[in-house]
Design a protein around this motif. Structure first.
Motif, PDB file in Angstrom:
ATOM      1  N   MET A   1      41.814  25.966 -64.645  1.00 46.59           N
ATOM      2  CA  MET A   1      41.993  27.003 -63.635  1.00 46.59           C
ATOM      3  C   MET A   1      42.635  26.449 -62.370  1.00 46.59           C
ATOM      4  O   MET A   1      43.238  27.172 -61.610  1.00 46.59           O
ATOM      5  N   SER A   2      42.481  25.198 -62.114  1.00 45.49           N
ATOM      6  CA  SER A   2      43.062  24.416 -61.017  1.00 45.49           C
ATOM      7  C   SER A   2      42.761  24.926 -59.613  1.00 45.49           C
ATOM      8  O   SER A   2      42.268  24.185 -58.810  1.00 45.49           O
ATOM      9  N   ASN A   3      42.999  26.163 -59.300  1.00 43.56           N
ATOM     10  CA  ASN A   3      42.944  26.620 -57.916  1.00 43.56           C
ATOM     11  C   ASN A   3      41.729  27.499 -57.626  1.00 43.56           C
ATOM     12  O   ASN A   3      41.805  28.421 -56.837  1.00 43.56           O
ATOM     13  N   ILE A   4      40.600  27.210 -58.241  1.00 42.92           N
ATOM     14  CA  ILE A   4      39.401  28.030 -58.070  1.00 42.92           C
ATOM     15  C   ILE A   4      38.261  27.152 -57.582  1.00 42.92           C
ATOM     16  O   ILE A   4      38.163  25.984 -57.960  1.00 42.92           O
ATOM     17  N   THR A   5      37.428  27.697 -56.711  1.00 41.52           N
ATOM     18  CA  THR A   5      36.282  26.928 -56.230  1.00 41.52           C
ATOM     19  C   THR A   5      35.149  27.005 -57.251  1.00 41.52           C
ATOM     20  O   THR A   5      35.104  27.915 -58.085  1.00 41.52           O
TER      21      THR A   5
ATOM     22  N   ALA B   1      31.697  29.895 -61.001  1.00 40.33           N
ATOM     23  CA  ALA B   1      30.344  30.156 -61.491  1.00 40.33           C
ATOM     24  C   ALA B   1      30.011  31.645 -61.417  1.00 40.33           C
ATOM     25  O   ALA B   1      29.463  32.215 -62.371  1.00 40.33           O
ATOM     26  N   ALA B   2      30.362  32.303 -60.315  1.00 39.19           N
ATOM     27  CA  ALA B   2      30.087  33.732 -60.171  1.00 39.19           C
ATOM     28  C   ALA B   2      30.884  34.554 -61.180  1.00 39.19           C
ATOM     29  O   ALA B   2      30.356  35.504 -61.777  1.00 39.19           O
TER      30      ALA B   2
ATOM     31  N   MET C   1      21.341  36.186 -52.820  1.00 39.10           N
ATOM     32  CA  MET C   1      22.327  36.706 -53.730  1.00 39.10           C
ATOM     33  C   MET C   1      22.939  37.972 -53.148  1.00 39.10           C
ATOM     34  O   MET C   1      22.267  38.782 -52.524  1.00 39.10           O
ATOM     35  N   TYR C   2      24.228  38.148 -53.380  1.00 42.48           N
ATOM     36  CA  TYR C   2      24.950  39.291 -52.855  1.00 42.48           C
ATOM     37  C   TYR C   2      24.516  40.581 -53.537  1.00 42.48           C
ATOM     38  O   TYR C   2      24.383  40.636 -54.747  1.00 42.48           O
ATOM     39  N   LYS C   3      24.265  41.609 -52.748  1.00 45.74           N
ATOM     40  CA  LYS C   3      23.917  42.921 -53.274  1.00 45.74           C
ATOM     41  C   LYS C   3      24.959  43.918 -52.803  1.00 45.74           C
ATOM     42  O   LYS C   3      25.257  44.002 -51.617  1.00 45.74           O
ATOM     43  N   LYS C   4      25.516  44.680 -53.737  1.00 50.69           N
ATOM     44  CA  LYS C   4      26.498  45.696 -53.372  1.00 50.69           C
ATOM     45  C   LYS C   4      25.833  46.781 -52.541  1.00 50.69           C
ATOM     46  O   LYS C   4      24.712  47.178 -52.815  1.00 50.69           O
ATOM     47  N   LYS C   5      26.562  47.264 -51.524  1.00 47.77           N
ATOM     48  CA  LYS C   5      26.025  48.323 -50.681  1.00 47.77           C
ATOM     49  C   LYS C   5      26.106  49.675 -51.369  1.00 47.77           C
ATOM     50  O   LYS C   5      25.270  50.530 -51.146  1.00 47.77           O
ATOM     51  N   LEU C   6      27.129  49.856 -52.190  1.00 48.00           N
ATOM     52  CA  LEU C   6      27.305  51.115 -52.902  1.00 48.00           C
ATOM     53  C   LEU C   6      27.195  50.881 -54.401  1.00 48.00           C
ATOM     54  O   LEU C   6      27.624  49.848 -54.903  1.00 48.00           O
TER      55      LEU C   6
ATOM     56  N   LYS D   1      41.615  38.746 -60.092  1.00 49.93           N
ATOM     57  CA  LYS D   1      42.402  37.517 -60.144  1.00 49.93           C
ATOM     58  C   LYS D   1      41.891  36.519 -61.161  1.00 49.93           C
ATOM     59  O   LYS D   1      42.667  35.925 -61.901  1.00 49.93           O
ATOM     60  N   TRP D   2      40.592  36.322 -61.228  1.00 51.88           N
ATOM     61  CA  TRP D   2      40.061  35.207 -62.013  1.00 51.88           C
ATOM     62  C   TRP D   2      39.588  35.593 -63.407  1.00 51.88           C
ATOM     63  O   TRP D   2      39.677  34.783 -64.326  1.00 51.88           O
TER      64      TRP D   2
END
Length: 125
Positions: A48-52, A57-58, A1-6, A24-25
């Motif tokens: 939403m059409s243009n979203i992965t 999910a995120a 999972m992504y962790k923010k550096k700051l 954007k989303w």
């Protein structure tokens, strides 16, 4: 999972607001749910059409974490999950509509590459 550096450095209410519903989303998801809630994941994805799937999910997790949307799961087979706005989420819709009206005055309407199809739902005109 992504962790923010700051760590988050929010110093004013505007920064908090942009963190919660900016980007954007997030605003698009809020507007779609405001127009037709509740929605299942697949219905929301189609709107939403243009979203992965990964980004959707995120973004849903972020909106859930900030209390803007709620997730309701039903004990059925096959499993059914629906997303809808909370009171906090509904409270931001007029703000997004105001931003949309303001942007609609300055957006280049003759741009055919990216028509304002999503915004037609919030009556920015």
């Amino acid at each position: 999972m992504y962790k923010k550096k700051l760590a988050a450095d929010i110093r004013c209410p505007l920064e908090y607001g942009l963190e919660v519903f900016g980007g954007k989303w997030k605003s698009r998801i809020i507007c779609v749910l405001a127009a037709q809630e509740p929605l299942r994941y697949s219905q929301l994805r189609r709107e939403m059409s243009n979203i992965t799937d990964a980004v959707l999910a995120a973004t849903l997790k972020e909106l859930l974490g900030s209390g803007m949307i709620q997730r309701r799961s039903y004990d059925e087979i096959p499993p059914r999950v629906e997303y809808s706005l909370t009171d906090k989420g509904h409270s931001v819709v007029p703000i997004l509509q105001s931003i949309c009206r303001w942007a609609g005055m300055f957006y280049k309407e003759n741009q055919t590459e990216y028509p304002l199809t999503q915004c037609e739902k919030c009556d920015y005109r």
